[in-house]
Design an enzyme around this catalytic site. Sequence first.
Site, PDB file in Angstrom:
ATOM      1  N   CYS A   1       0.820  -1.225   0.000  1.00  0.00           N
ATOM      2  CA  CYS A   1       0.000   0.000   0.000  1.00  0.00           C
ATOM      3  C   CYS A   1       0.854   1.275   0.000  1.00  0.00           C
ATOM      4  CB  CYS A   1      -0.943   0.000   1.195  1.00  0.00           C
ATOM      5  SG  CYS A   1      -0.241  -0.684   2.701  1.00  0.00           S
TER       6      CYS A   1
ATOM      7  N   HIS B   1      -3.023   6.187   4.676  1.00  0.00           N
ATOM      8  CA  HIS B   1      -1.579   6.275   4.926  1.00  0.00           C
ATOM      9  C   HIS B   1      -1.074   7.638   4.444  1.00  0.00           C
ATOM     10  CE1 HIS B   1      -1.615   2.171   5.992  1.00  0.00           C
ATOM     11  NE2 HIS B   1      -0.915   1.633   5.019  1.00  0.00           N
TER      12      HIS B   1
HETATM   13  P1  NAP Z   1      -7.646  -9.177   7.421  1.00  0.00           P
HETATM   14  O1  NAP Z   1      -8.588  -8.045   7.644  1.00  0.00           O
HETATM   15  O2  NAP Z   1      -6.990  -9.780   8.603  1.00  0.00           O
HETATM   16  O3  NAP Z   1      -8.427 -10.310   6.587  1.00  0.00           O
HETATM   17  C1  NAP Z   1      -7.848 -11.582   6.350  1.00  0.00           C
HETATM   18  C2  NAP Z   1      -8.767 -12.400   5.468  1.00  0.00           C
HETATM   19  O4  NAP Z   1      -8.129 -13.659   5.206  1.00  0.00           O
HETATM   20  C3  NAP Z   1     -10.125 -12.738   6.094  1.00  0.00           C
HETATM   21  O5  NAP Z   1     -11.119 -12.768   5.111  1.00  0.00           O
HETATM   22  C4  NAP Z   1      -9.894 -14.143   6.639  1.00  0.00           C
HETATM   23  O6  NAP Z   1     -11.077 -14.914   6.723  1.00  0.00           O
HETATM   24  C5  NAP Z   1      -9.011 -14.723   5.555  1.00  0.00           C
HETATM   25  N1  NAP Z   1      -8.282 -15.882   6.068  1.00  0.00           N
HETATM   26  C6  NAP Z   1      -7.430 -15.931   7.113  1.00  0.00           C
HETATM   27  N2  NAP Z   1      -7.008 -17.191   7.311  1.00  0.00           N
HETATM   28  C7  NAP Z   1      -7.623 -17.957   6.375  1.00  0.00           C
HETATM   29  C8  NAP Z   1      -7.602 -19.355   6.070  1.00  0.00           C
HETATM   30  N3  NAP Z   1      -6.865 -20.218   6.764  1.00  0.00           N
HETATM   31  N4  NAP Z   1      -8.370 -19.766   5.037  1.00  0.00           N
HETATM   32  C9  NAP Z   1      -9.125 -18.915   4.321  1.00  0.00           C
HETATM   33  N5  NAP Z   1      -9.188 -17.600   4.567  1.00  0.00           N
HETATM   34  C10 NAP Z   1      -8.440 -17.124   5.587  1.00  0.00           C
HETATM   35  O7  NAP Z   1      -6.442  -8.739   6.454  1.00  0.00           O
HETATM   36  P2  NAP Z   1      -6.424  -7.554   5.339  1.00  0.00           P
HETATM   37  O8  NAP Z   1      -5.975  -6.276   5.932  1.00  0.00           O
HETATM   38  O9  NAP Z   1      -7.707  -7.603   4.582  1.00  0.00           O
HETATM   39  O10 NAP Z   1      -5.179  -8.001   4.424  1.00  0.00           O
HETATM   40  C11 NAP Z   1      -5.298  -9.064   3.492  1.00  0.00           C
HETATM   41  C12 NAP Z   1      -4.051  -9.097   2.612  1.00  0.00           C
HETATM   42  O11 NAP Z   1      -3.915  -7.876   1.891  1.00  0.00           O
HETATM   43  C13 NAP Z   1      -2.726  -9.259   3.366  1.00  0.00           C
HETATM   44  O12 NAP Z   1      -1.853 -10.024   2.580  1.00  0.00           O
HETATM   45  C14 NAP Z   1      -2.210  -7.860   3.471  1.00  0.00           C
HETATM   46  O13 NAP Z   1      -0.821  -7.803   3.634  1.00  0.00           O
HETATM   47  C15 NAP Z   1      -2.639  -7.306   2.144  1.00  0.00           C
HETATM   48  N6  NAP Z   1      -2.746  -5.854   2.076  1.00  0.00           N
HETATM   49  C16 NAP Z   1      -3.404  -5.166   3.009  1.00  0.00           C
HETATM   50  C17 NAP Z   1      -3.493  -3.795   2.906  1.00  0.00           C
HETATM   51  C18 NAP Z   1      -4.214  -2.989   3.917  1.00  0.00           C
HETATM   52  O14 NAP Z   1      -4.084  -1.763   3.891  1.00  0.00           O
HETATM   53  N7  NAP Z   1      -4.962  -3.625   4.815  1.00  0.00           N
HETATM   54  C19 NAP Z   1      -2.937  -3.129   1.859  1.00  0.00           C
HETATM   55  C20 NAP Z   1      -2.271  -3.847   0.902  1.00  0.00           C
HETATM   56  C21 NAP Z   1      -2.186  -5.207   1.018  1.00  0.00           C
HETATM   57  P3  NAP Z   1     -11.886 -15.110   8.126  1.00  0.00           P
HETATM   58  O15 NAP Z   1     -12.590 -13.809   8.373  1.00  0.00           O
HETATM   59  O16 NAP Z   1     -12.775 -16.246   7.863  1.00  0.00           O
HETATM   60  O17 NAP Z   1     -10.823 -15.390   9.166  1.00  0.00           O
END
Ligand code: NAP
Length: 330
Positions: free
Chosen positions: A125, A237
Amino acid sequence: MNFAIIGATGNVGRKTIEVLEKSSIKIDNLYLIASEKSAGKKLSFKKKEIIIEQLEKYNFAKAEITIFAAGSEIAKKWIPEASKKTIVIDNSSFFRMQNDVPLVVPEVNVESLDKHKNIISNPNCSTIQMVLALKPLHDEYKIKRVVVSTYQAVSGAGKASVDELFQQTKDYLNEEKIVSKNFTKQIAFNLIPHIDSFSIDGYTKEELKMINETKKILDNDIELTATCVRVPVKTGHSESINIEFENLFDFANIKKILKNSPGCKVFDEQKDAGYITPLEVENNYTTFISRIRKDNSNVKGVNLWVVSDNLLKGAALNAVQIAECLINKK
Ligand code: NAP
């Protein structure tokens, strides 16, 4: 088109559903996938309820494009197989630096998409919003070196981290015990100069991601150093960016170039409130540039303040824009 989102219940997954709703892509079926914990629950898309499926039971052949937003471990485990049946756009850092995986910001290096082998990475990001501002300046004046400090919102660390900021804020105001689970120290009424794990040279992985990804996307010759800081902001950010060019530049032209930079808007009144703050960018597709000024310690330098919604241009929006480019190219 059929689409799937792996990690649909998370911060990035939910935003991706919203962006797809507004996108011009005609979607026949949207498959929403998460962990066993969420399977059977429902999320809505275009006023229709969609039942969330469990990753282990999902068939990747159902969608032409699959957006992964479930972290590096899931990416590592599932994407090699998934990419045999669907084009994958991955939000995690796992594949970003692999030579045969394009790392794409459509306004900056859309041409790199041509070489994809069914896996495309969405950059970090903080990298995305920075390269949007750097690209047109680099094209005109050639950037030699960048020094960036980030002020990163808690939503960048996932849904549980946003909940932690809210809980700690309540507990602090009620003089209750503060519990930190997702952050190494209290984040409410504080800030933490540490994002992702430490590497042996003292840099954090987030800082190395900004350095290495910028080189891959823009130009390997740009020298870059970064300090990444988590701040108690929910979404948005911010970055303080110092740029040194190879040659002297026309300062009036710098502003003109930034005003025309795709995906960006300049808001820079150089007076009280004449700049953009993270609170103002939430739910906004645009990356804002403020505080444009000469570096008065270096005749070849300028300073910028760049703010963007980390869940939109920093993740969901950029991923959907990549999908739109793929569809248009086809
Ligand atoms: P998050 O809010 O913690 O969401 C994680 C997601 O992954 C949830 O839908 C969760 O499902 C799922 N998940 C976790 N364990 C799993 C499993 N064993 N099997 C299937 N699904 C599973 O994280 P996020 O912020 O959305 O980030 C997701 C990705 O995007 C990461 O790689 C992060 O580095 C990247 N990213 C994030 C941002 C940001 O600003 N947040 C920016 C760029 C990139 P459940 O709800 O069922 O647990």
